[in-house]
Design a protein around this motif. Sequence first.
Motif, PDB file in Angstrom:
ATOM      1  N   ILE A   1       0.862  -1.178   0.000  1.00 18.04           N
ATOM      2  CA  ILE A   1       0.000   0.000   0.000  1.00 18.04           C
ATOM      3  C   ILE A   1       0.904   1.236   0.000  1.00 18.04           C
ATOM      4  N   ALA A   2       0.780   2.046  -1.046  1.00 18.57           N
ATOM      5  CA  ALA A   2       1.628   3.232  -1.179  1.00 18.57           C
ATOM      6  C   ALA A   2       0.855   4.462  -0.723  1.00 18.57           C
ATOM      7  N   PRO A   3       1.579   5.530  -0.376  1.00 18.61           N
ATOM      8  CA  PRO A   3       0.865   6.778  -0.065  1.00 18.61           C
ATOM      9  C   PRO A   3       0.057   7.252  -1.281  1.00 18.61           C
ATOM     10  N   ILE A   4      -0.936   8.072  -1.037  1.00 20.59           N
ATOM     11  CA  ILE A   4      -1.820   8.540  -2.109  1.00 20.59           C
ATOM     12  C   ILE A   4      -1.001   9.289  -3.171  1.00 20.59           C
ATOM     13  N   ALA A   5      -1.127   8.849  -4.422  1.00 23.80           N
ATOM     14  CA  ALA A   5      -0.266   9.386  -5.464  1.00 23.80           C
ATOM     15  C   ALA A   5      -0.676  10.797  -5.888  1.00 23.80           C
ATOM     16  N   ASP A   6      -1.963  11.054  -5.954  1.00 24.22           N
ATOM     17  CA  ASP A   6      -2.439  12.293  -6.560  1.00 24.22           C
ATOM     18  C   ASP A   6      -2.696  13.357  -5.492  1.00 24.22           C
ATOM     19  N   ILE A   7      -2.139  14.557  -5.707  1.00 22.16           N
ATOM     20  CA  ILE A   7      -2.235  15.603  -4.674  1.00 22.16           C
ATOM     21  C   ILE A   7      -3.681  16.041  -4.437  1.00 22.16           C
ATOM     22  N   GLU A   8      -4.469  16.119  -5.504  1.00 21.14           N
ATOM     23  CA  GLU A   8      -5.854  16.565  -5.303  1.00 21.14           C
ATOM     24  C   GLU A   8      -6.647  15.548  -4.479  1.00 21.14           C
ATOM     25  N   ARG A   9      -6.409  14.277  -4.766  1.00 23.93           N
ATOM     26  CA  ARG A   9      -7.115  13.250  -3.984  1.00 23.93           C
ATOM     27  C   ARG A   9      -6.669  13.282  -2.528  1.00 23.93           C
ATOM     28  N   GLU A  10      -5.389  13.553  -2.315  1.00 27.68           N
ATOM     29  CA  GLU A  10      -4.921  13.605  -0.933  1.00 27.68           C
ATOM     30  C   GLU A  10      -5.532  14.809  -0.209  1.00 27.68           C
ATOM     31  N   LYS A  11      -5.583  15.951  -0.913  1.00 28.47           N
ATOM     32  CA  LYS A  11      -6.196  17.143  -0.303  1.00 28.47           C
ATOM     33  C   LYS A  11      -7.646  16.881   0.056  1.00 28.47           C
ATOM     34  N   ASN A  12      -8.373  16.271  -0.892  1.00 27.65           N
ATOM     35  CA  ASN A  12      -9.792  15.997  -0.618  1.00 27.65           C
ATOM     36  C   ASN A  12      -9.963  15.085   0.578  1.00 27.65           C
ATOM     37  N   LEU A  13      -9.078  14.099   0.665  1.00 26.20           N
ATOM     38  CA  LEU A  13      -9.194  13.163   1.783  1.00 26.20           C
ATOM     39  C   LEU A  13      -8.906  13.876   3.103  1.00 26.20           C
ATOM     40  N   VAL A  14      -7.809  14.643   3.126  1.00 24.44           N
ATOM     41  CA  VAL A  14      -7.453  15.323   4.375  1.00 24.44           C
ATOM     42  C   VAL A  14      -8.563  16.306   4.755  1.00 24.44           C
ATOM     43  N   ARG A  15      -9.101  17.000   3.736  1.00 23.59           N
ATOM     44  CA  ARG A  15     -10.182  17.941   4.021  1.00 23.59           C
ATOM     45  C   ARG A  15     -11.376  17.217   4.654  1.00 23.59           C
ATOM     46  N   SER A  16     -11.780  16.112   4.043  1.00 28.15           N
ATOM     47  CA  SER A  16     -12.992  15.475   4.561  1.00 28.15           C
ATOM     48  C   SER A  16     -12.743  14.819   5.919  1.00 28.15           C
ATOM     49  N   ARG A  17     -11.589  14.173   6.088  1.00 29.26           N
ATOM     50  CA  ARG A  17     -11.328  13.530   7.380  1.00 29.26           C
ATOM     51  C   ARG A  17     -11.159  14.549   8.507  1.00 29.26           C
ATOM     52  N   ALA A  18     -10.397  15.623   8.203  1.00 31.35           N
ATOM     53  CA  ALA A  18     -10.162  16.611   9.254  1.00 31.35           C
ATOM     54  C   ALA A  18     -11.462  17.355   9.578  1.00 31.35           C
ATOM     55  N   SER A  19     -12.257  17.679   8.552  1.00 32.84           N
ATOM     56  CA  SER A  19     -13.526  18.368   8.820  1.00 32.84           C
ATOM     57  C   SER A  19     -14.430  17.485   9.670  1.00 32.84           C
ATOM     58  N   ALA A  20     -14.431  16.192   9.352  1.00 27.65           N
ATOM     59  CA  ALA A  20     -15.284  15.285  10.125  1.00 27.65           C
ATOM     60  C   ALA A  20     -14.810  15.232  11.573  1.00 27.65           C
ATOM     61  N   SER A  21     -13.509  15.238  11.771  1.00 29.19           N
ATOM     62  CA  SER A  21     -13.068  15.130  13.162  1.00 29.19           C
ATOM     63  C   SER A  21     -13.311  16.451  13.906  1.00 29.19           C
ATOM     64  N   LEU A  22     -13.246  17.577  13.191  1.00 29.80           N
ATOM     65  CA  LEU A  22     -13.619  18.856  13.822  1.00 29.80           C
ATOM     66  C   LEU A  22     -15.103  18.875  14.174  1.00 29.80           C
ATOM     67  N   ALA A  23     -15.910  18.379  13.256  1.00 28.92           N
ATOM     68  CA  ALA A  23     -17.358  18.393  13.494  1.00 28.92           C
ATOM     69  C   ALA A  23     -17.729  17.529  14.688  1.00 28.92           C
ATOM     70  N   ARG A  24     -16.931  16.497  14.931  1.00 30.89           N
ATOM     71  CA  ARG A  24     -17.217  15.658  16.101  1.00 30.89           C
ATOM     72  C   ARG A  24     -16.980  16.427  17.401  1.00 30.89           C
ATOM     73  N   VAL A  25     -16.051  17.396  17.364  1.00 25.91           N
ATOM     74  CA  VAL A  25     -15.822  18.220  18.547  1.00 25.91           C
ATOM     75  C   VAL A  25     -16.932  19.262  18.661  1.00 25.91           C
ATOM     76  N   ASP A  26     -17.164  19.944  17.550  1.00 24.02           N
ATOM     77  CA  ASP A  26     -18.203  20.974  17.543  1.00 24.02           C
ATOM     78  C   ASP A  26     -18.605  21.234  16.101  1.00 24.02           C
ATOM     79  N   GLN A  27     -19.918  21.243  15.869  1.00 25.22           N
ATOM     80  CA  GLN A  27     -20.418  21.404  14.508  1.00 25.22           C
ATOM     81  C   GLN A  27     -19.922  22.683  13.833  1.00 25.22           C
ATOM     82  N   SER A  28     -19.616  23.713  14.632  1.00 26.26           N
ATOM     83  CA  SER A  28     -19.274  25.000  14.031  1.00 26.26           C
ATOM     84  C   SER A  28     -17.789  25.116  13.667  1.00 26.26           C
TER      85      SER A  28
END
Length: 394
Positions: A246-273
């Motif tokens: 399993i290699a790191p994510i090759a494409d920068i846009e896909r990596e950005k999208n993933l980090v955005r969605s995962r980090a936003s989800a973990s922020l939302a778990r702390v507080d929706q705002s």
Amino acid sequence: MTQNVQIPPAELIHQDELRFLQHFDSGPRPPGWRLTPRAVVQFIVGTGGEKLKLAAGTKAPEGVAQSLAICEKFVGQRELVERCVVTLASERGLLLVGEPGTAKSMLSELLAAAVSGTSALTVQGTAGTTEDQIRYGWNYALLMARGPHPEALVPSPVLTGLRRGAIVRIEEVTRCLPEVQDALISLLSDRRMAIPELDEAVDGEGGTRIEFAAPGFNVIATANLRDRGVSEMSAALKRRFNFEVIAPIADIEREKNLVRSRASASLARVDQSFQLDEAVLEALVTAFRDLRSGRTVEGWSVEKPTTVMSTAECVSVASSIGIQAAYFPSERDVASLIPGYLLGVVLKDDAQDRGRLLAYWDSAVTRRAEGGGRLWKRLLELRSVLEEHHGRST
Ligand SMILES: Nc1ncnc2c1ncn2[C@@H]1O[C@H](COP(=O)(O)OP(=O)(O)O)[C@@H](O)[C@H]1O
Ligand SMILES: [Mg+2]
């Protein structure tokens, strides 16, 4: 349950998708499987926003959606996921190897959840993992009271999976001692487990009880390349697994999208705002990729630190920065949090890594600042945060 636990298992988080896929694809499945191989792949790589529809006339129970888009969970090549699924339907185990933080554990959890409906049959491999954890132990009170009998036996997750015909996960298998790894060899080749303590009368003579694997049983193991243990696995054990790197994510846009969605989800778990800053996200993903590969997006070469700059680590930094910015608003600009967190990731194993991060500032960050990047200019002003006398407290 999803409401009150920090991290629910994959089969619970995605239960709607799993139930839908069960009815969506009614084709033939390997014995013991909940889903068809094709539906397992779809579950993991997603449908790219497209909504799947149940065939007309499908009798689905109450609560199963009529149509559903399956979200992307593992970002990577579809072919790789297909090979993993095919391996699981074969008579070999699946070994996922790669750098830390490349989603090996996540992928094994998703596969187990989709194939068997549970990802809970898991053994965490460590230097302290014992054979009991692969085979079985005893409830000593019952054992003392009545001697060895089936109810006194405490099955390991592996034995439970073998009996039920389910996927068993062994995390960090290379950290286990050789005798524990050896226990796996016979299990994977013979697909049975002997329990000599339980006598079983055969034609009037005492015999060993043998548990045979039910259809659907298989093993997914994971191993980190950084542990340097994969090469030391015995040849016999290696032969019982199909390896997938399993290699790191090759494409920068896909990596950005993933980090955005995962980090936003973990922020939302702390507080929706709580919100993620897009410029910070952009800079973080860029810096992580530059330092991971030793080459910037512009093609300049930079010295890599010895630490793994994984996507998982990037998600965690992005979330931390978001949380800090939300709880301590207006004390500092959010960009000023980046150097301290980056240093925290980089400076783990080797004191020289601080110098490597400073060198990255003096080359790539400086050039981007000179090229007019606003955030990079700000980061350049913050260079002193990375210096030793500055400490990590800022
Ligand atoms: N290719 C990927 N697809 C999806 N998530 C990824 C990917 N690479 C890293 N991640 C992120 O990293 C986290 C998983 O890390 P983990 O499965 O523990 O990695 P490993 O077991 O390889 O060390 C995921 O929860 C996800 O946020
Ligand atoms: Mg892992």
